[in-house]
Design a protein around this motif. Structure first.
Motif, PDB file in Angstrom:
ATOM      1  N   LYS A  74      46.750  43.361  43.968  1.00  6.61           N
ATOM      2  CA  LYS A  74      45.376  43.821  44.153  1.00  6.61           C
ATOM      3  C   LYS A  74      44.605  42.822  45.007  1.00  6.61           C
ATOM      4  CE  LYS A  74      41.265  44.968  41.358  1.00  6.61           C
ATOM      5  NZ  LYS A  74      40.741  46.213  41.895  1.00  6.61           N
ATOM      6  N   LYS A  75      44.746  41.535  44.658  1.00  8.77           N
ATOM      7  CA  LYS A  75      44.046  40.485  45.395  1.00  8.77           C
ATOM      8  C   LYS A  75      44.512  40.462  46.850  1.00  8.77           C
ATOM      9  CE  LYS A  75      44.400  36.046  44.262  1.00  8.77           C
ATOM     10  NZ  LYS A  75      44.710  35.421  42.974  1.00  8.77           N
ATOM     11  N   GLU A  76      45.818  40.556  47.049  1.00  8.05           N
ATOM     12  CA  GLU A  76      46.377  40.526  48.398  1.00  8.05           C
ATOM     13  C   GLU A  76      45.842  41.678  49.245  1.00  8.05           C
ATOM     14  OE1 GLU A  76      50.733  40.561  50.463  1.00  8.05           O
ATOM     15  OE2 GLU A  76      50.696  39.837  48.393  1.00  8.05           O
ATOM     16  N   ALA A  77      45.761  42.872  48.648  1.00  7.78           N
ATOM     17  CA  ALA A  77      45.275  44.048  49.378  1.00  7.78           C
ATOM     18  C   ALA A  77      43.803  43.870  49.745  1.00  7.78           C
ATOM     19  CB  ALA A  77      45.478  45.310  48.548  1.00  7.78           C
ATOM     20  N   GLU A  78      43.012  43.338  48.795  1.00  2.45           N
ATOM     21  CA  GLU A  78      41.579  43.146  49.057  1.00  2.45           C
ATOM     22  C   GLU A  78      41.346  42.090  50.133  1.00  2.45           C
ATOM     23  OE1 GLU A  78      39.908  44.541  44.658  1.00  2.45           O
ATOM     24  OE2 GLU A  78      40.305  42.414  45.029  1.00  2.45           O
ATOM     25  N   VAL A  79      42.114  41.007  50.068  1.00  9.83           N
ATOM     26  CA  VAL A  79      42.006  39.952  51.084  1.00  9.83           C
ATOM     27  C   VAL A  79      42.365  40.512  52.458  1.00  9.83           C
ATOM     28  CG1 VAL A  79      43.068  37.781  51.889  1.00  9.83           C
ATOM     29  CG2 VAL A  79      42.339  38.005  49.509  1.00  9.83           C
ATOM     30  N   ALA A  80      43.350  41.428  52.478  1.00 11.80           N
ATOM     31  CA  ALA A  80      43.786  42.027  53.748  1.00 11.80           C
ATOM     32  C   ALA A  80      42.778  43.041  54.287  1.00 11.80           C
ATOM     33  CB  ALA A  80      45.143  42.700  53.564  1.00 11.80           C
ATOM     34  N   GLY A  81      41.765  43.390  53.463  1.00 12.34           N
ATOM     35  CA  GLY A  81      40.705  44.253  53.958  1.00 12.34           C
ATOM     36  C   GLY A  81      40.708  45.686  53.442  1.00 12.34           C
ATOM     37  N   VAL A  82      41.523  45.965  52.412  1.00  8.09           N
ATOM     38  CA  VAL A  82      41.460  47.298  51.802  1.00  8.09           C
ATOM     39  C   VAL A  82      40.296  47.285  50.819  1.00  8.09           C
ATOM     40  CG1 VAL A  82      42.684  49.057  50.460  1.00  8.09           C
ATOM     41  CG2 VAL A  82      43.959  47.589  52.040  1.00  8.09           C
ATOM     42  N   VAL A  83      39.356  48.228  50.993  1.00  9.25           N
ATOM     43  CA  VAL A  83      38.110  48.165  50.233  1.00  9.25           C
ATOM     44  C   VAL A  83      38.305  48.585  48.777  1.00  9.25           C
ATOM     45  CG1 VAL A  83      35.722  48.955  50.138  1.00  9.25           C
ATOM     46  CG2 VAL A  83      36.827  48.588  52.349  1.00  9.25           C
ATOM     47  N   ASN A  84      39.054  49.673  48.578  1.00  9.09           N
ATOM     48  CA  ASN A  84      39.166  50.223  47.237  1.00  9.09           C
ATOM     49  C   ASN A  84      40.603  50.124  46.735  1.00  9.09           C
ATOM     50  OD1 ASN A  84      39.066  51.748  44.919  1.00  9.09           O
ATOM     51  ND2 ASN A  84      37.958  53.457  45.853  1.00  9.09           N
ATOM     52  N   VAL A  85      40.841  49.215  45.776  1.00 13.02           N
ATOM     53  CA  VAL A  85      42.186  49.033  45.231  1.00 13.02           C
ATOM     54  C   VAL A  85      42.142  49.196  43.717  1.00 13.02           C
ATOM     55  CG1 VAL A  85      44.218  47.528  45.140  1.00 13.02           C
ATOM     56  CG2 VAL A  85      42.604  47.306  47.040  1.00 13.02           C
ATOM     57  N   GLN A  86      42.889  50.180  43.211  1.00 13.89           N
ATOM     58  CA  GLN A  86      42.989  50.402  41.759  1.00 13.89           C
ATOM     59  C   GLN A  86      44.394  50.042  41.294  1.00 13.89           C
ATOM     60  OE1 GLN A  86      40.221  51.466  40.251  1.00 13.89           O
ATOM     61  NE2 GLN A  86      39.185  51.744  42.220  1.00 13.89           N
ATOM     62  N   THR A  87      44.535  49.778  40.005  1.00 15.07           N
ATOM     63  CA  THR A  87      45.878  49.552  39.474  1.00 15.07           C
ATOM     64  C   THR A  87      46.122  50.451  38.267  1.00 15.07           C
ATOM     65  OG1 THR A  87      45.097  47.750  38.049  1.00 15.07           O
ATOM     66  CG2 THR A  87      45.952  47.125  40.209  1.00 15.07           C
ATOM     67  N   LEU A  88      47.357  50.895  38.138  1.00 14.93           N
ATOM     68  CA  LEU A  88      47.773  51.746  37.018  1.00 14.93           C
ATOM     69  C   LEU A  88      49.038  51.151  36.421  1.00 14.93           C
ATOM     70  CD1 LEU A  88      47.929  55.483  38.221  1.00 14.93           C
ATOM     71  CD2 LEU A  88      46.392  54.568  36.477  1.00 14.93           C
ATOM     72  N   ILE A  89      49.042  50.914  35.123  1.00  8.86           N
ATOM     73  CA  ILE A  89      50.283  50.528  34.463  1.00  8.86           C
ATOM     74  C   ILE A  89      50.626  51.661  33.498  1.00  8.86           C
ATOM     75  CG2 ILE A  89      51.430  48.862  32.938  1.00  8.86           C
ATOM     76  CD1 ILE A  89      49.569  46.703  34.135  1.00  8.86           C
ATOM     77  N   GLU A  90      51.781  52.261  33.704  1.00 11.37           N
ATOM     78  CA  GLU A  90      52.195  53.408  32.901  1.00 11.37           C
ATOM     79  C   GLU A  90      53.479  53.060  32.154  1.00 11.37           C
ATOM     80  OE1 GLU A  90      50.604  56.382  32.671  1.00 11.37           O
ATOM     81  OE2 GLU A  90      49.011  55.834  34.054  1.00 11.37           O
TER      82      GLU A  90
END
Length: 149
Positions: free
Chosen positions: A73-89
């Motif tokens: 999540k952190k890596e994606a946000e640092v790379a500039g993706v604005v909206n990052v969600q996580t799901l653990i199933e």
């Protein structure tokens, strides 16, 4: 309509291939201004073999899942993706990702790695990516190669 994706579901399991899938997902999300939902499925079937279900295995799997999800999540946000969600199933990844995962993420694209199963395992259980490709209602990108930018 155009070739535009809004919600990308990325299956991550800590493997090298899922790492490549994640990196491609970031690039595609940025080009499309799309959101990313990372999904990690804790395969509860692998605990079934343990006679009296050993709680520590489940707890270790959860801790691991939460750690890799936080990092991704952190890596994606640092790379500039604005909206990052996580799901653990929990359950069988090949069943959960194309159905519940897609529904919860409202996904129009699934990106997953080509799972590194050996021939025998693939014969017995079928690869997860194959199964996702067959049962998903949206587009699926199966990543087999490292991103060469």
């Amino acid at each position: 309509m155009g070739l535009h994706y809004n919600n990308i579901l990325v299956a991550v399991d800590g493997s090298t291939e899922s790492e490549w899938a994640f990196k491609k997902a970031i690039a595609i999300a940025k080009r499309n201004d799309a959101s990313i939902t990372l999904v990690h499925v804790i395969d509860t079937r692998s605990f079934a073999t343990v006679e009296s279900y050993d709680r520590t295995i489940g707890e270790r799997a959860e801790t691991y899942a939460e750690e890799i999800m936080a990092n991704y999540k952190k890596e994606a946000e640092v790379a500039g993706v604005v909206n990052v969600q996580t799901l653990i199933e929990y359950g069988s990844p090949k069943v959960i990702i194309p159905k519940e995962g897609v529904k919860k993420a409202n996904a129009d694209l699934i990106i997953c790695g080509a799972t590194g199963l050996n021939a025998v395992e693939r014969f017995l259980i079928g690869s997860v990516s194959e199964h996702i490709t067959r049962s998903a209602d949206c587009d699926v990108l199966v990543v087999r190669t490292e991103k060469k930018d």
